[in-house]
Design a protein around this motif. Structure first.
Motif, PDB file in Angstrom:
ATOM      1  N   CYS A  60      39.653   0.844  54.588  1.00 27.40           N
ATOM      2  CA  CYS A  60      38.249   0.952  54.218  1.00 27.40           C
ATOM      3  C   CYS A  60      37.815  -0.264  53.407  1.00 27.40           C
ATOM      4  O   CYS A  60      38.534  -0.703  52.511  1.00 27.40           O
ATOM      5  CB  CYS A  60      38.061   2.216  53.389  1.00 27.40           C
ATOM      6  SG  CYS A  60      36.419   2.449  52.734  1.00 27.40           S
ATOM      7  N   VAL A  61      36.645  -0.793  53.724  1.00 30.62           N
ATOM      8  CA  VAL A  61      35.993  -1.824  52.918  1.00 30.62           C
ATOM      9  C   VAL A  61      34.917  -1.103  52.120  1.00 30.62           C
ATOM     10  O   VAL A  61      34.185  -0.282  52.672  1.00 30.62           O
ATOM     11  CB  VAL A  61      35.364  -2.920  53.804  1.00 30.62           C
ATOM     12  CG1 VAL A  61      34.625  -3.935  52.952  1.00 30.62           C
ATOM     13  CG2 VAL A  61      36.418  -3.589  54.643  1.00 30.62           C
ATOM     14  N   TYR A  62      34.828  -1.378  50.839  1.00 32.19           N
ATOM     15  CA  TYR A  62      33.860  -0.674  50.006  1.00 32.19           C
ATOM     16  C   TYR A  62      33.144  -1.641  49.080  1.00 32.19           C
ATOM     17  O   TYR A  62      33.631  -2.725  48.787  1.00 32.19           O
ATOM     18  CB  TYR A  62      34.550   0.428  49.203  1.00 32.19           C
ATOM     19  CG  TYR A  62      35.608  -0.073  48.246  1.00 32.19           C
ATOM     20  CD1 TYR A  62      35.295  -0.311  46.907  1.00 32.19           C
ATOM     21  CD2 TYR A  62      36.906  -0.312  48.668  1.00 32.19           C
ATOM     22  CE1 TYR A  62      36.257  -0.780  46.030  1.00 32.19           C
ATOM     23  CE2 TYR A  62      37.871  -0.776  47.798  1.00 32.19           C
ATOM     24  CZ  TYR A  62      37.544  -1.000  46.479  1.00 32.19           C
ATOM     25  OH  TYR A  62      38.495  -1.466  45.608  1.00 32.19           O
ATOM     26  N   GLY A  75      35.706  -4.620  47.884  1.00 32.92           N
ATOM     27  CA  GLY A  75      37.144  -4.432  47.919  1.00 32.92           C
ATOM     28  C   GLY A  75      37.598  -3.811  49.221  1.00 32.92           C
ATOM     29  O   GLY A  75      36.790  -3.373  50.042  1.00 32.92           O
ATOM     30  N   VAL A  76      38.905  -3.739  49.406  1.00 33.86           N
ATOM     31  CA  VAL A  76      39.508  -3.135  50.589  1.00 33.86           C
ATOM     32  C   VAL A  76      40.681  -2.275  50.128  1.00 33.86           C
ATOM     33  O   VAL A  76      41.368  -2.613  49.158  1.00 33.86           O
ATOM     34  CB  VAL A  76      39.957  -4.208  51.615  1.00 33.86           C
ATOM     35  CG1 VAL A  76      41.067  -5.068  51.069  1.00 33.86           C
ATOM     36  CG2 VAL A  76      40.364  -3.586  52.936  1.00 33.86           C
ATOM     37  N   THR A  77      40.884  -1.153  50.789  1.00 27.76           N
ATOM     38  CA  THR A  77      41.972  -0.251  50.430  1.00 27.76           C
ATOM     39  C   THR A  77      42.352   0.596  51.637  1.00 27.76           C
ATOM     40  O   THR A  77      41.573   0.724  52.580  1.00 27.76           O
ATOM     41  CB  THR A  77      41.564   0.670  49.253  1.00 27.76           C
ATOM     42  OG1 THR A  77      42.681   1.472  48.881  1.00 27.76           O
ATOM     43  CG2 THR A  77      40.395   1.566  49.611  1.00 27.76           C
ATOM     44  N   SER A  78      43.533   1.189  51.576  1.00 26.80           N
ATOM     45  CA  SER A  78      43.945   2.114  52.628  1.00 26.80           C
ATOM     46  C   SER A  78      43.764   3.558  52.164  1.00 26.80           C
ATOM     47  O   SER A  78      43.933   4.484  52.942  1.00 26.80           O
ATOM     48  CB  SER A  78      45.407   1.877  53.011  1.00 26.80           C
ATOM     49  OG  SER A  78      46.231   2.111  51.898  1.00 26.80           O
ATOM     50  N   PHE A 109      34.757   2.232  57.275  1.00 26.41           N
ATOM     51  CA  PHE A 109      36.122   2.508  57.697  1.00 26.41           C
ATOM     52  C   PHE A 109      36.475   1.712  58.949  1.00 26.41           C
ATOM     53  O   PHE A 109      35.632   1.472  59.802  1.00 26.41           O
ATOM     54  CB  PHE A 109      36.304   4.005  57.939  1.00 26.41           C
ATOM     55  CG  PHE A 109      36.186   4.793  56.681  1.00 26.41           C
ATOM     56  CD1 PHE A 109      34.965   5.316  56.286  1.00 26.41           C
ATOM     57  CD2 PHE A 109      37.277   4.990  55.868  1.00 26.41           C
ATOM     58  CE1 PHE A 109      34.851   6.030  55.106  1.00 26.41           C
ATOM     59  CE2 PHE A 109      37.175   5.703  54.701  1.00 26.41           C
ATOM     60  CZ  PHE A 109      35.954   6.223  54.316  1.00 26.41           C
ATOM     61  N   HIS A 110      37.756   1.323  59.032  1.00 27.46           N
ATOM     62  CA  HIS A 110      38.246   0.519  60.153  1.00 27.46           C
ATOM     63  C   HIS A 110      39.503   1.149  60.734  1.00 27.46           C
ATOM     64  O   HIS A 110      40.185   1.924  60.068  1.00 27.46           O
ATOM     65  CB  HIS A 110      38.548  -0.907  59.686  1.00 27.46           C
ATOM     66  CG  HIS A 110      37.331  -1.651  59.257  1.00 27.46           C
ATOM     67  ND1 HIS A 110      36.601  -2.437  60.094  1.00 27.46           N
ATOM     68  CD2 HIS A 110      36.692  -1.689  58.060  1.00 27.46           C
ATOM     69  CE1 HIS A 110      35.569  -2.943  59.449  1.00 27.46           C
ATOM     70  NE2 HIS A 110      35.609  -2.504  58.205  1.00 27.46           N
ATOM     71  N   ALA A 111      39.820   0.786  61.954  1.00 22.00           N
ATOM     72  CA  ALA A 111      40.993   1.330  62.630  1.00 22.00           C
ATOM     73  C   ALA A 111      42.285   0.723  62.092  1.00 22.00           C
ATOM     74  O   ALA A 111      43.308   1.404  62.019  1.00 22.00           O
ATOM     75  CB  ALA A 111      40.893   1.103  64.136  1.00 22.00           C
ATOM     76  N   THR A 112      42.259  -0.552  61.721  1.00 22.94           N
ATOM     77  CA  THR A 112      43.466  -1.215  61.229  1.00 22.94           C
ATOM     78  C   THR A 112      43.168  -1.971  59.942  1.00 22.94           C
ATOM     79  O   THR A 112      42.030  -2.359  59.683  1.00 22.94           O
ATOM     80  CB  THR A 112      44.016  -2.226  62.265  1.00 22.94           C
ATOM     81  OG1 THR A 112      43.050  -3.265  62.443  1.00 22.94           O
ATOM     82  CG2 THR A 112      44.318  -1.550  63.589  1.00 22.94           C
ATOM     83  N   MET A 113      44.205  -2.209  59.162  1.00 21.13           N
ATOM     84  CA  MET A 113      44.052  -2.939  57.913  1.00 21.13           C
ATOM     85  C   MET A 113      43.667  -4.402  58.144  1.00 21.13           C
ATOM     86  O   MET A 113      42.824  -4.917  57.401  1.00 21.13           O
ATOM     87  CB  MET A 113      45.334  -2.830  57.070  1.00 21.13           C
ATOM     88  CG  MET A 113      45.177  -3.437  55.699  1.00 21.13           C
ATOM     89  SD  MET A 113      43.777  -2.790  54.741  1.00 21.13           S
ATOM     90  CE  MET A 113      44.536  -1.406  53.945  1.00 21.13           C
TER      91      MET A 113
END
Length: 151
Positions: A60-62, A75-78, A109-113
Motif C-alpha cells: 500500500c502507498v499512503y 509512504g509505502v508499507t505491506s 493498494f497494489h498487487a506487488t511491493m
C-alpha cells in the motif's frame, strides 16, 4: 533424486522499469514464474483503489497529513494497520513526529511491493498541488481513513 521444475525456487533477476511520473528508471526484482505456478492476484490489478476493506496486509502507498492539511508524508508499507499504529505511537518517520503528521487521507493498494515502491517514488516527486488534487478526488472531505481501517 532430481528436483522437478515446480518444486525449484524461482530465480530472481533485476530489470530496469520506467514508471510514469518517475524521473528515472527504477531497478526492481522480478520473480520468473515457472509453468504450472499461478501467482497471487494473477490477472488482477488493485492500483488506484481507495477501498480499505480488510486488505491491511497488502502492499500500500499512503499519504498522511497534519491537522491543518498543509504538510504531507508519502509512504509505502505491506501492513497499513501496523504502520499507522507506529505513526500514531510516535515511532514512525522523524518528519511525522516533528510536525505531528498522523492523519491518513489517502491509501492506494497494489498487487506487488515493487509496484507500490515505484508508485511511492513517483508520488514523492509530485508537486504539492498534484497531491492535493489526488487526495481531494479520492477523499473530498479529507477525513481520517484510519478509523475505517479498524471498522
Amino acid at each position: 533424486m532430481a528436483e522437478t521444475p515446480l518444486t525449484t525456487k524461482p530465480k530472481t533477476t533485476l530489470k530496469t522499469v520506467r514508471h510514469p511520473g518517475a524521473g528515472r528508471g527504477l531497478t526492481l526484482a522480478a520473480n520468473h514464474i515457472r509453468y504450472g505456478e499461478i501467482p497471487a492476484f494473477a490477472g488482477m490489478t488493485m492500483m488506484g483503489t481507495m477501498c480499505i476493506d480488510r486488505r491491511m496486509r497488502q502492499p500500500c502507498v499512503y499519504i498522511l497529513t497534519n491537522r491543518s492539511n498543509h504538510l504531507f508524508y508519502v509512504g509505502v508499507t505491506s501492513d497499513i494497520a501496523a504502520r499507522m499504529m507506529q505513526h500514531r505511537a510516535g515511532k514512525g518517520a522523524t518528519h511525522c513526529r516533528r510536525y505531528n503528521i498522523r492523519k491518513l487521507v489517502y491509501a492506494e493498494f497494489h498487487a506487488t511491493m515493487p509496484e507500490a515502491i515505484a508508485r511511492e517514488k513517483a508520488l514523492k516527486e509530485w508537486h504539492r498541488n498534484w497531491k492535493r488534487r489526488l487526495i481531494t478526488e479520492a477523499n473530498p472531505d479529507w477525513n481520517d481513513l484510519f478509523d475505517s481501517l479498524l471498522a
